[in-house]
Design a protein around this motif. Structure first.
Motif, PDB file in Angstrom:
ATOM      1  N   MET A  77       0.768  -1.086   0.349  1.00 17.26           N
ATOM      2  CA  MET A  77       0.403   0.036  -0.453  1.00 17.26           C
ATOM      3  C   MET A  77       0.887   0.935  -0.064  1.00 17.26           C
ATOM      4  SD  MET A  77      -3.011  -1.075   0.085  1.00 17.26           S
ATOM      5  CE  MET A  77      -4.679  -1.688   0.648  1.00 17.26           C
ATOM      6  N   ARG A  78       0.423   2.108  -0.290  1.00 20.88           N
ATOM      7  CA  ARG A  78       1.218   3.454  -0.212  1.00 20.88           C
ATOM      8  C   ARG A  78       0.377   4.978   0.154  1.00 20.88           C
ATOM      9  NH1 ARG A  78       3.635   3.573  -6.958  1.00 20.88           N
ATOM     10  NH2 ARG A  78       4.980   1.921  -6.732  1.00 20.88           N
TER      11      ARG A  78
ATOM     12  N   GLY B 222     -10.485  -1.640  -3.534  1.00 19.37           N
ATOM     13  CA  GLY B 222      -9.786  -1.858  -3.788  1.00 19.37           C
ATOM     14  C   GLY B 222      -7.820  -2.416  -3.397  1.00 19.37           C
ATOM     15  N   LYS B 223      -9.058  -2.115  -1.207  1.00 22.01           N
ATOM     16  CA  LYS B 223      -8.723  -2.566   0.191  1.00 22.01           C
ATOM     17  C   LYS B 223      -7.931  -1.955  -0.171  1.00 22.01           C
ATOM     18  CE  LYS B 223      -8.439  -7.248  -0.652  1.00 22.01           C
ATOM     19  NZ  LYS B 223      -9.238  -7.402  -1.923  1.00 22.01           N
ATOM     20  N   GLY B 224      -8.387  -0.444  -0.181  1.00 23.55           N
ATOM     21  CA  GLY B 224      -7.621   0.815   0.885  1.00 23.55           C
ATOM     22  C   GLY B 224      -8.504   1.872   0.943  1.00 23.55           C
TER      23      GLY B 224
ATOM     24  N   GLU C  56      -4.480   6.213   1.459  1.00 20.54           N
ATOM     25  CA  GLU C  56      -3.853   5.131   1.241  1.00 20.54           C
ATOM     26  C   GLU C  56      -4.321   3.846   0.794  1.00 20.54           C
ATOM     27  OE1 GLU C  56      -2.501   1.181   4.675  1.00 20.54           O
ATOM     28  OE2 GLU C  56      -2.233   3.303   5.224  1.00 20.54           O
ATOM     29  N   ALA C  57      -3.320   3.419  -0.394  1.00 22.21           N
ATOM     30  CA  ALA C  57      -3.972   2.659  -1.686  1.00 22.21           C
ATOM     31  C   ALA C  57      -3.076   1.769  -2.248  1.00 22.21           C
ATOM     32  CB  ALA C  57      -4.814   3.170  -2.097  1.00 22.21           C
ATOM     33  N   ASP C  58      -3.997   1.178  -3.193  1.00 22.66           N
ATOM     34  CA  ASP C  58      -2.524   0.303  -4.391  1.00 22.66           C
ATOM     35  C   ASP C  58      -2.543   1.410  -5.578  1.00 22.66           C
ATOM     36  OD1 ASP C  58      -1.590  -2.089  -3.338  1.00 22.66           O
ATOM     37  OD2 ASP C  58      -3.963  -3.438  -3.534  1.00 22.66           O
ATOM     38  N   PRO C  59      -1.851   1.733  -6.224  1.00 27.57           N
ATOM     39  CA  PRO C  59      -2.336   2.437  -7.613  1.00 27.57           C
ATOM     40  C   PRO C  59      -3.222   1.760  -8.054  1.00 27.57           C
ATOM     41  CG  PRO C  59       0.301   1.327  -7.061  1.00 27.57           C
ATOM     42  CD  PRO C  59      -0.514   0.416  -5.897  1.00 27.57           C
ATOM     43  N   ASP C  60      -3.470   0.455  -8.329  1.00 23.55           N
ATOM     44  CA  ASP C  60      -4.277  -0.107  -9.278  1.00 23.55           C
ATOM     45  C   ASP C  60      -5.994   0.408  -9.029  1.00 23.55           C
ATOM     46  OD1 ASP C  60      -3.011  -1.633 -10.258  1.00 23.55           O
ATOM     47  OD2 ASP C  60      -3.363  -3.134  -9.735  1.00 23.55           O
TER      48      ASP C  60
ATOM     49  N   HIS D 152       1.258  11.462  -4.388  1.00 19.51           N
ATOM     50  CA  HIS D 152       2.379  10.433  -4.148  1.00 19.51           C
ATOM     51  C   HIS D 152       3.160  11.260  -2.966  1.00 19.51           C
ATOM     52  CE1 HIS D 152       5.425   7.534  -2.675  1.00 19.51           C
ATOM     53  NE2 HIS D 152       3.667   6.912  -3.438  1.00 19.51           N
TER      54      HIS D 152
END
Length: 96
Positions: free
Chosen positions: A1-2, A33-35, A66-70, A92
């Motif tokens: 996660m970013r 997206g699990k963010g 907080e999320a993945d790029p997708d 970012h």
């Protein structure tokens, strides 16, 4: 996660219902997206430096994400299609 920071500009006449609807849409999109949305800072109504879409003021929101790029790609797609959003920017945040 970013880690990301999202700034949104909504129409100046946006009430609490519009703000809640936009925040719920962001939460739903990121949850798929699990963010997740972290801190949400409501700046309120501010004057633009120049007119955007024939408007001189807007309602500003800043959120830590907080999320993945997708998931972020899907969020940007959803925000582009949202009628309530005048402008948005996702940045970012570098790791500390």
């Amino acid at each position: 996660m970013r880690q990301y920071e999202l700034m949104l500009i909504l129409p100046a006449e946006s009430d609490e219902a519009v703000v809640t609807r936009v925040v719920d849409r962001i939460n739903t999109t990121l949850a798929d997206g699990k963010g997740q949305v972290g801190k949400l800072d409501r700046w309120g109504r501010r004057r633009f430096a120049y007119e955007i879409a024939k408007q001189s003021e807007g309602y500003y929101l800043v959120a830590d994400l907080e999320a993945d790029p997708d998931a972020l790609t899907e969020l940007e797609r959803v925000l582009h299609l949202a009628d309530d959003v005048i402008r948005f920017k996702v940045v970012h945040k570098p790791a500390a």
